[in-house]
Design a protein around this motif. Sequence first.
Motif, PDB file in Angstrom:
ATOM      1  N   HIS A 235       4.896   5.252   2.581  1.00 16.90           N
ATOM      2  CA  HIS A 235       5.188   6.646   2.928  1.00 16.90           C
ATOM      3  C   HIS A 235       5.427   6.438   4.594  1.00 16.90           C
ATOM      4  CE1 HIS A 235       2.621   9.237  -0.025  1.00 16.90           C
ATOM      5  NE2 HIS A 235       3.453   8.398  -0.542  1.00 16.90           N
ATOM      6  N   HIS A 236       4.865   5.530   5.324  1.00 17.42           N
ATOM      7  CA  HIS A 236       5.219   5.044   6.613  1.00 17.42           C
ATOM      8  C   HIS A 236       6.669   4.992   6.986  1.00 17.42           C
ATOM      9  CE1 HIS A 236       4.848   4.104  10.898  1.00 17.42           C
ATOM     10  NE2 HIS A 236       5.310   3.079  10.658  1.00 17.42           N
ATOM     11  N   ILE A 237       7.219   3.772   5.837  1.00 11.48           N
ATOM     12  CA  ILE A 237       8.764   3.583   5.707  1.00 11.48           C
ATOM     13  C   ILE A 237       9.489   4.758   5.477  1.00 11.48           C
ATOM     14  CG2 ILE A 237      10.319   2.036   4.699  1.00 11.48           C
ATOM     15  CD1 ILE A 237       8.266   0.512   6.573  1.00 11.48           C
ATOM     16  N   ALA A 238       9.189   5.479   4.668  1.00 10.59           N
ATOM     17  CA  ALA A 238       9.970   6.677   4.588  1.00 10.59           C
ATOM     18  C   ALA A 238      10.087   7.695   5.485  1.00 10.59           C
ATOM     19  CB  ALA A 238       9.287   7.511   3.361  1.00 10.59           C
ATOM     20  N   ASP A 239       8.801   7.561   6.445  1.00 10.87           N
ATOM     21  CA  ASP A 239       8.864   8.554   7.558  1.00 10.87           C
ATOM     22  C   ASP A 239       9.509   7.875   8.772  1.00 10.87           C
ATOM     23  OD1 ASP A 239       7.153  10.344   6.685  1.00 10.87           O
ATOM     24  OD2 ASP A 239       5.274   9.294   7.545  1.00 10.87           O
ATOM     25  N   VAL A 240      10.040   6.589   8.712  1.00 10.07           N
ATOM     26  CA  VAL A 240      10.613   5.824   9.642  1.00 10.07           C
ATOM     27  C   VAL A 240      12.156   6.121   9.313  1.00 10.07           C
ATOM     28  CG1 VAL A 240      11.672   3.570  10.522  1.00 10.07           C
ATOM     29  CG2 VAL A 240       9.426   4.176  10.269  1.00 10.07           C
TER      30      VAL A 240
ATOM     31  N   THR B  66       0.740  -1.210  -0.117  1.00  8.08           N
ATOM     32  CA  THR B  66      -0.079   0.016  -0.028  1.00  8.08           C
ATOM     33  C   THR B  66       0.812   1.240   0.029  1.00  8.08           C
ATOM     34  OG1 THR B  66      -0.158   0.100   2.563  1.00  8.08           O
ATOM     35  CG2 THR B  66      -1.805  -1.319   1.339  1.00  8.08           C
ATOM     36  N   MET B  67       0.314   2.289  -0.627  1.00  9.10           N
ATOM     37  CA  MET B  67       0.864   3.479  -0.451  1.00  9.10           C
ATOM     38  C   MET B  67       1.201   4.072   0.888  1.00  9.10           C
ATOM     39  SD  MET B  67       2.501   5.808  -2.452  1.00  9.10           S
ATOM     40  CE  MET B  67       2.040   5.272  -4.243  1.00  9.10           C
ATOM     41  N   ASP B  68       0.280   3.777   1.791  1.00  7.17           N
ATOM     42  CA  ASP B  68       0.275   4.281   3.007  1.00  7.17           C
ATOM     43  C   ASP B  68       1.599   3.988   3.753  1.00  7.17           C
ATOM     44  OD1 ASP B  68      -1.816   6.010   2.941  1.00  7.17           O
ATOM     45  OD2 ASP B  68      -3.171   4.834   3.936  1.00  7.17           O
TER      46      ASP B  68
END
Length: 471
Positions: free
Chosen positions: A236-241, A231-233
């Motif tokens: 994006h969460h992995i990018a945030d991490v 999923t895209m969410d």
Amino acid sequence: MKPPPLLAALLLLLTFSPGAQAGAPLTLHPENPHYFQWRGRPVVIVSSGEHYGAVVNRAFDYHRYLETLAADGLNYTRIFTGAYVEPQGAFNIERNTLAPAPDQFLCPWARSAEPGNAMGGNKFDLKQWDAGYFTRLKDFVATASKKGVIVEVTLFCPMYEEMQWKISPMHAANNVNAVEAVDKHAVHTLDRSGGLLPHQEALVRKLVTELNPMDNVIFEICNEPYFGGVTMDWQHHIADVIVETERDLPHRHLIAQNIANKTAKIEKPHAAVSIFNFHYATPPDAVAENEALNKVIGDDETGFNGTDDLAYRTEAWDFILAGGGLFNHLDYSFVAGQEDGTFAYPKTQPGGGNPGFRKQMKVLREFMTGFDFIRMKPDHSVIHGGIPEGGTARVLVDPGKAIALYLQGGKTAATALRIGLPQGPWVAEWVNPLSGATSGKVEVQGGAVREIKVPAYEHDIALRITSGRPE
């Protein structure tokens, strides 16, 4: 007790392997973010690298491999981390480096004392790290750094088929961590992964922290996330991490996101993503479609177009001369035991690669570095006619100073390109993309549209035009 952030950063730098510390990491070029800057110099990435198993496959001699890449004049490789691994025979790849023998598979997680892993040996413990893996990973990246090779660390990959999922360390049957038995399409989601998300977050933090001192690292979130329910969410969460982890560390590294096969218009990009990768990006429509993002657009994997060089050479030149900043061919001639890239794979392979092809990629890289390419942008308007019938042209222009042009296909009999040149003397020189051979330099007086005769060529040819007089 957890040390304060500053002390933790100092300890990280002091304990990293000798000679591994470097300067500022690879970044987007401040004057033209469609390209990179590394060690104070502009960089365009051109490579032909092995199938991502150099670290996870202990049978693979990565020192020899990196020496070969550097000797061939290439500057990039891509590795998978071990959260995903392939069985022998996957995708019909002969001697697949990403399909190690069971006793040669190395991944970030340590083995437990409990037998029963699907690939053989004991199950994994997703709460414990394998020190040997991180020693190998850091030595790989440090060795690449010394050779002038940039490493894209691809953190995750979708489970394409059940056979990949059944041997993953994240599969419930292969670890001792009481994660739920979930469908392969739920693995990379925020709400359906059956307890895997905290382990994925911990893995990202560990990898990002361990590699923080290195200047030659790109973190790619996930290979081909447009397959397998990613999923895209979650992306994006992995990018945030990644961003959160590096906040208290000395360095910030570029983050890449794999967008699509061929092309797609990128909508609502994550602010921390600096590289948008496509696979099999021919024709190079992805570059023009996403030029306004002012980020690097990459063609990060080639294949499934036969095993001959031509298709991949033309893809590379077409993409880079369209304004792309990264091209990586998937080279199946690198295997364990032949890390010099001399394995003669069967014609049934889904792609190509060989020493001759890598020489062709070196020609492309040297062609680009012969220009001040940071000043160049795609501009087809300088061509006023004469493209060979049935052929295509890609053009990069540094206004008033240089033109880089690539032709492929078409009939060349009695053809002359009509090029608009500003006032003053110009020098034109044709380059053979196959051999690197050049024609004699010809002076052309600018100030109008001028004709430049196209020499006979079999498949493709490049043209270098620079202002000034021949040396």
